[in-house]
Motif scaffolding. Structure first.
Motif, PDB file in Angstrom:
ATOM      1  N   GLY A  10       0.800  -1.233   0.000  1.00 34.46           N
ATOM      2  CA  GLY A  10       0.000   0.000   0.000  1.00 34.46           C
ATOM      3  C   GLY A  10       0.823   1.268   0.000  1.00 34.46           C
ATOM      4  N   MET A  11       2.152   1.110   0.135  1.00 31.49           N
ATOM      5  CA  MET A  11       3.068   2.246   0.008  1.00 31.49           C
ATOM      6  C   MET A  11       3.080   2.764  -1.434  1.00 31.49           C
ATOM      7  N   PHE A  12       2.744   1.892  -2.381  1.00 27.84           N
ATOM      8  CA  PHE A  12       2.654   2.319  -3.787  1.00 27.84           C
ATOM      9  C   PHE A  12       1.244   2.867  -4.046  1.00 27.84           C
ATOM     10  N   GLU A  13       1.196   4.008  -4.708  1.00 26.02           N
ATOM     11  CA  GLU A  13      -0.085   4.693  -4.960  1.00 26.02           C
ATOM     12  C   GLU A  13      -1.104   3.791  -5.659  1.00 26.02           C
ATOM     13  N   ILE A  74       3.037 -12.491   4.468  1.00 24.51           N
ATOM     14  CA  ILE A  74       2.051 -11.633   5.140  1.00 24.51           C
ATOM     15  C   ILE A  74       2.819 -10.590   5.949  1.00 24.51           C
ATOM     16  N   ASP A  75       2.856  -9.375   5.390  1.00 26.47           N
ATOM     17  CA  ASP A  75       3.751  -8.332   5.898  1.00 26.47           C
ATOM     18  C   ASP A  75       2.978  -7.378   6.810  1.00 26.47           C
ATOM     19  N   THR A  76       2.998  -7.668   8.091  1.00 24.87           N
ATOM     20  CA  THR A  76       2.373  -6.771   9.085  1.00 24.87           C
ATOM     21  C   THR A  76       3.163  -6.830  10.386  1.00 24.87           C
ATOM     22  N   LEU A  95       5.252 -15.716   7.453  1.00 24.99           N
ATOM     23  CA  LEU A  95       4.861 -14.673   8.403  1.00 24.99           C
ATOM     24  C   LEU A  95       5.969 -13.620   8.442  1.00 24.99           C
ATOM     25  N   ASN A  96       5.640 -12.390   8.040  1.00 26.34           N
ATOM     26  CA  ASN A  96       6.620 -11.305   7.925  1.00 26.34           C
ATOM     27  C   ASN A  96       6.167 -10.141   8.799  1.00 26.34           C
ATOM     28  N   SER A  97       6.627 -10.039  10.021  1.00 27.81           N
ATOM     29  CA  SER A  97       7.809 -10.660  10.600  1.00 27.81           C
ATOM     30  C   SER A  97       7.703 -10.601  12.115  1.00 27.81           C
ATOM     31  N   SER A  98       8.694 -11.185  12.778  1.00 26.87           N
ATOM     32  CA  SER A  98       8.736 -11.162  14.239  1.00 26.87           C
ATOM     33  C   SER A  98      10.014 -10.487  14.722  1.00 26.87           C
ATOM     34  N   LEU A 119       8.746 -18.230   8.463  1.00 24.69           N
ATOM     35  CA  LEU A 119       8.770 -17.054   9.343  1.00 24.69           C
ATOM     36  C   LEU A 119      10.013 -16.219   9.071  1.00 24.69           C
ATOM     37  N   ILE A 120       9.803 -14.900   9.019  1.00 25.18           N
ATOM     38  CA  ILE A 120      10.937 -13.972   8.934  1.00 25.18           C
ATOM     39  C   ILE A 120      11.194 -13.422  10.333  1.00 25.18           C
ATOM     40  N   GLY A 121      12.401 -13.647  10.836  1.00 20.81           N
ATOM     41  CA  GLY A 121      12.798 -13.153  12.151  1.00 20.81           C
ATOM     42  C   GLY A 121      13.749 -11.980  11.993  1.00 20.81           C
ATOM     43  N   LEU A 193      18.864 -16.273   4.784  1.00 22.80           N
ATOM     44  CA  LEU A 193      19.195 -14.897   5.176  1.00 22.80           C
ATOM     45  C   LEU A 193      18.636 -13.964   4.122  1.00 22.80           C
ATOM     46  N   LEU A 194      17.868 -13.000   4.561  1.00 19.12           N
ATOM     47  CA  LEU A 194      17.049 -12.191   3.655  1.00 19.12           C
ATOM     48  C   LEU A 194      17.075 -10.723   4.079  1.00 19.12           C
ATOM     49  N   ILE A 195      16.894  -9.819   3.112  1.00 18.43           N
ATOM     50  CA  ILE A 195      16.686  -8.395   3.446  1.00 18.43           C
ATOM     51  C   ILE A 195      15.553  -7.820   2.591  1.00 18.43           C
ATOM     52  N   GLY A 196      15.064  -6.663   3.003  1.00 15.31           N
ATOM     53  CA  GLY A 196      14.144  -5.868   2.180  1.00 15.31           C
ATOM     54  C   GLY A 196      14.992  -4.916   1.366  1.00 15.31           C
ATOM     55  N   LEU A 197      15.419  -5.386   0.188  1.00 11.20           N
ATOM     56  CA  LEU A 197      16.497  -4.729  -0.565  1.00 11.20           C
ATOM     57  C   LEU A 197      16.246  -3.248  -0.845  1.00 11.20           C
ATOM     58  N   SER A 198      15.036  -2.887  -1.272  1.00 11.42           N
ATOM     59  CA  SER A 198      14.800  -1.500  -1.710  1.00 11.42           C
ATOM     60  C   SER A 198      14.993  -0.486  -0.591  1.00 11.42           C
ATOM     61  N   ASN A 199      14.928  -0.952   0.665  1.00 10.78           N
ATOM     62  CA  ASN A 199      15.175  -0.032   1.788  1.00 10.78           C
ATOM     63  C   ASN A 199      16.530   0.656   1.638  1.00 10.78           C
ATOM     64  N   VAL A 200      17.516  -0.056   1.102  1.00 14.60           N
ATOM     65  CA  VAL A 200      18.897   0.448   1.118  1.00 14.60           C
ATOM     66  C   VAL A 200      19.059   1.737   0.305  1.00 14.60           C
ATOM     67  N   SER A 201      18.156   1.938  -0.656  1.00 17.57           N
ATOM     68  CA  SER A 201      18.332   3.072  -1.580  1.00 17.57           C
ATOM     69  C   SER A 201      17.210   4.101  -1.483  1.00 17.57           C
ATOM     70  N   GLN A 202      16.342   3.964  -0.455  1.00 19.80           N
ATOM     71  CA  GLN A 202      15.208   4.902  -0.365  1.00 19.80           C
ATOM     72  C   GLN A 202      15.704   6.341  -0.299  1.00 19.80           C
ATOM     73  N   ARG A 203      15.074   7.174  -1.094  1.00 20.92           N
ATOM     74  CA  ARG A 203      15.402   8.602  -1.200  1.00 20.92           C
ATOM     75  C   ARG A 203      16.856   8.859  -1.590  1.00 20.92           C
TER      76      ARG A 203
HETATM   77  N1  THG Z   1      12.179  -6.520   5.905  1.00 18.20           N
HETATM   78  C1  THG Z   1      11.055  -7.257   5.924  1.00 18.20           C
HETATM   79  N2  THG Z   1       9.915  -6.854   5.323  1.00 18.20           N
HETATM   80  C2  THG Z   1       9.870  -5.651   4.704  1.00 18.20           C
HETATM   81  C3  THG Z   1      11.015  -4.841   4.656  1.00 18.20           C
HETATM   82  C4  THG Z   1      12.198  -5.301   5.285  1.00 18.20           C
HETATM   83  N3  THG Z   1       8.715  -5.244   4.108  1.00 18.20           N
HETATM   84  C5  THG Z   1       8.587  -3.894   3.601  1.00 18.20           C
HETATM   85  C6  THG Z   1       9.912  -3.394   3.054  1.00 18.20           C
HETATM   86  N4  THG Z   1      10.970  -3.639   3.992  1.00 18.20           N
HETATM   87  C7  THG Z   1      10.239  -4.073   1.737  1.00 18.20           C
HETATM   88  N5  THG Z   1       9.374  -3.571   0.680  1.00 18.20           N
HETATM   89  C8  THG Z   1       9.580  -2.349   0.082  1.00 18.20           C
HETATM   90  C9  THG Z   1       8.656  -1.931  -0.864  1.00 18.20           C
HETATM   91  C10 THG Z   1       8.825  -0.728  -1.506  1.00 18.20           C
HETATM   92  C11 THG Z   1       9.910   0.073  -1.204  1.00 18.20           C
HETATM   93  C12 THG Z   1      10.832  -0.333  -0.275  1.00 18.20           C
HETATM   94  C13 THG Z   1      10.671  -1.557   0.367  1.00 18.20           C
HETATM   95  C14 THG Z   1      10.087   1.390  -1.859  1.00 18.20           C
HETATM   96  N6  THG Z   1       8.993   2.050  -2.233  1.00 18.20           N
HETATM   97  C15 THG Z   1       9.016   3.332  -2.877  1.00 18.20           C
HETATM   98  C16 THG Z   1       9.744   4.368  -2.011  1.00 18.20           C
HETATM   99  O1  THG Z   1       9.578   4.379  -0.793  1.00 18.20           O
HETATM  100  O2  THG Z   1      10.477   5.185  -2.584  1.00 18.20           O
HETATM  101  C17 THG Z   1       7.572   3.765  -3.042  1.00 18.20           C
HETATM  102  C18 THG Z   1       7.467   4.998  -3.879  1.00 18.20           C
HETATM  103  C19 THG Z   1       6.630   4.764  -5.077  1.00 18.20           C
HETATM  104  O3  THG Z   1       7.178   4.341  -6.111  1.00 18.20           O
HETATM  105  O4  THG Z   1       5.421   5.002  -4.990  1.00 18.20           O
HETATM  106  O5  THG Z   1      11.188   1.852  -2.028  1.00 18.20           O
HETATM  107  O6  THG Z   1      13.258  -4.647   5.292  1.00 18.20           O
HETATM  108  N7  THG Z   1      11.100  -8.443   6.534  1.00 18.20           N
END
Ligand code: THG
Length: 262
Positions: A10-13, A74-76, A95-98, A119-121, A193-203
């Motif tokens: 839901g972060m995406f419009e 299930i990401d909550t 289950l994402n995550s504890s 499960l993601i820990g 071993l896993l990460i939420g990759l896109s976090n690394v480059s936000q903004r």
């Molecule tokens: N670990 C675990 N779960 C996760 C994360 C994590 N779930 C959520 C998140 N991190 C991984 N998912 C995303 C999805 C989108 C983006 C980053 C991580 C993202 N979104 C654009 C942004 O913020 O710039 C949205 C903007 C847009 O295009 O509208 O980058 O670390 N277990």
């Protein structure tokens, strides 16, 4: 590489609008596109704005189940939402995550075992996100122990060292890689071993370049899963090529295509 597609969030419009208007086709198209692009599982996150998180999660899952049986992550962060939806979503689940606090982790491990889910820990506890690799390793090891005690098989456990944007936490990506390298040695067989990759480059600028470079570097340290954008074709190509160079897949001239359809 275990690729969990990140786009149903839901972060995406477009997803936020689809949830509000109950437009299942938008969600189903995103599910199919990500799987065709090579995702193994799909992350499902209602986003920060959803008023009824439980209802929105169930609606998303039902829409997706109309087109695929792929595992749903299930990401909550909410325990009550997780408990309420896990029994109602059919098929394979992650289950994402504890968090890693023992009493919290034990509850999630029991829930995962009860429903045959993965499960993601996270290597985070009530003390917050660790500022170094050592604390991540400590919390990850604690999680592995709790999973073993609770009867969760290592192939159903994903440890996530929590990656933060490199523009605000310059040492964090390196700490995560160090933690990955150490945590894979803690159990045999190792947990994922896993990460939420896109976090690394936000903004940041050069987002997809940063994502690709980090993916290849972390995979060299033993990372074998990511929540990421499979629709970024060069990112998927990087993941598959890193698997090739790590000896996980065998070379053929069409390895990029072949790996998307296993
Ligand atoms: N670990 C675990 N779960 C996760 C994360 C994590 N779930 C959520 C998140 N991190 C991984 N998912 C995303 C999805 C989108 C983006 C980053 C991580 C993202 N979104 C654009 C942004 O913020 O710039 C949205 C903007 C847009 O295009 O509208 O980058 O670390 N277990």
């Amino acid at each position: 590489m275990y690729v969990i597609g990140e786009r149903i969030n839901g972060m995406f419009e477009n997803v936020k609008r689809a949830i509000q208007r109950k437009d299942a086709k938008v969600i189903q198209d995103l599910a199919k596109q990500q799987l065709t692009a090579g995702a193994t599982a799909l992350d499902v996150n209602v986003g920060p704005a959803a008023a009824d998180a439980e209802g929105a999660m169930l609606w998303l899952a039902e829409a997706i189940r109309g087109v695929t049986d792929a595992p749903l992550s299930i990401d909550t962060a909410k325990w009550d939402v997780m408990c309420a939806v896990v029994s109602k979503i059919p098929g394979a689940k992650i289950l994402n995550s504890s968090k890693a606090d023992p009493e919290i982790a034990r509850q999630y491990v029991a829930l995962a075992v009860e429903y045959g889910a993965a499960l993601i820990g996270l290597t985070i506890d009530s003390g917050g996100v660790p500022g170094n690799a050592e604390k991540r390793v400590e919390l990850g090891a604690q999680f592995i122990t709790i999973a073993m005690e609770g009867g969760l098989a290592m192939d159903k456990l994903f440890i996530d060292p929590i990656i933060l944007p490199v523009n605000v936490a310059p040492q964090n990506p390196a700490h995560c890689m160090q933690a990955i390298a150490q945590l894979r040695l803690f159990a045999d067989p190792a947990p994922h071993l896993l990460i939420g990759l896109s976090n690394v480059s936000q903004r940041c600028s050069n987002r997809s370049l940063i994502n690709r470079a980090y993916l290849a570097m972390a995979m060299a340290q033993g990372m074998d899963g990511a929540i990421m954008d499979p629709l970024d074709e060069e990112l998927m190509n990087t993941a598959i090529t890193a698997d090739l160079l790590n000896g996980k897949i065998i070379y053929c001239d069409s390895y990029l295509e072949a790996a998307r359809h296993v």
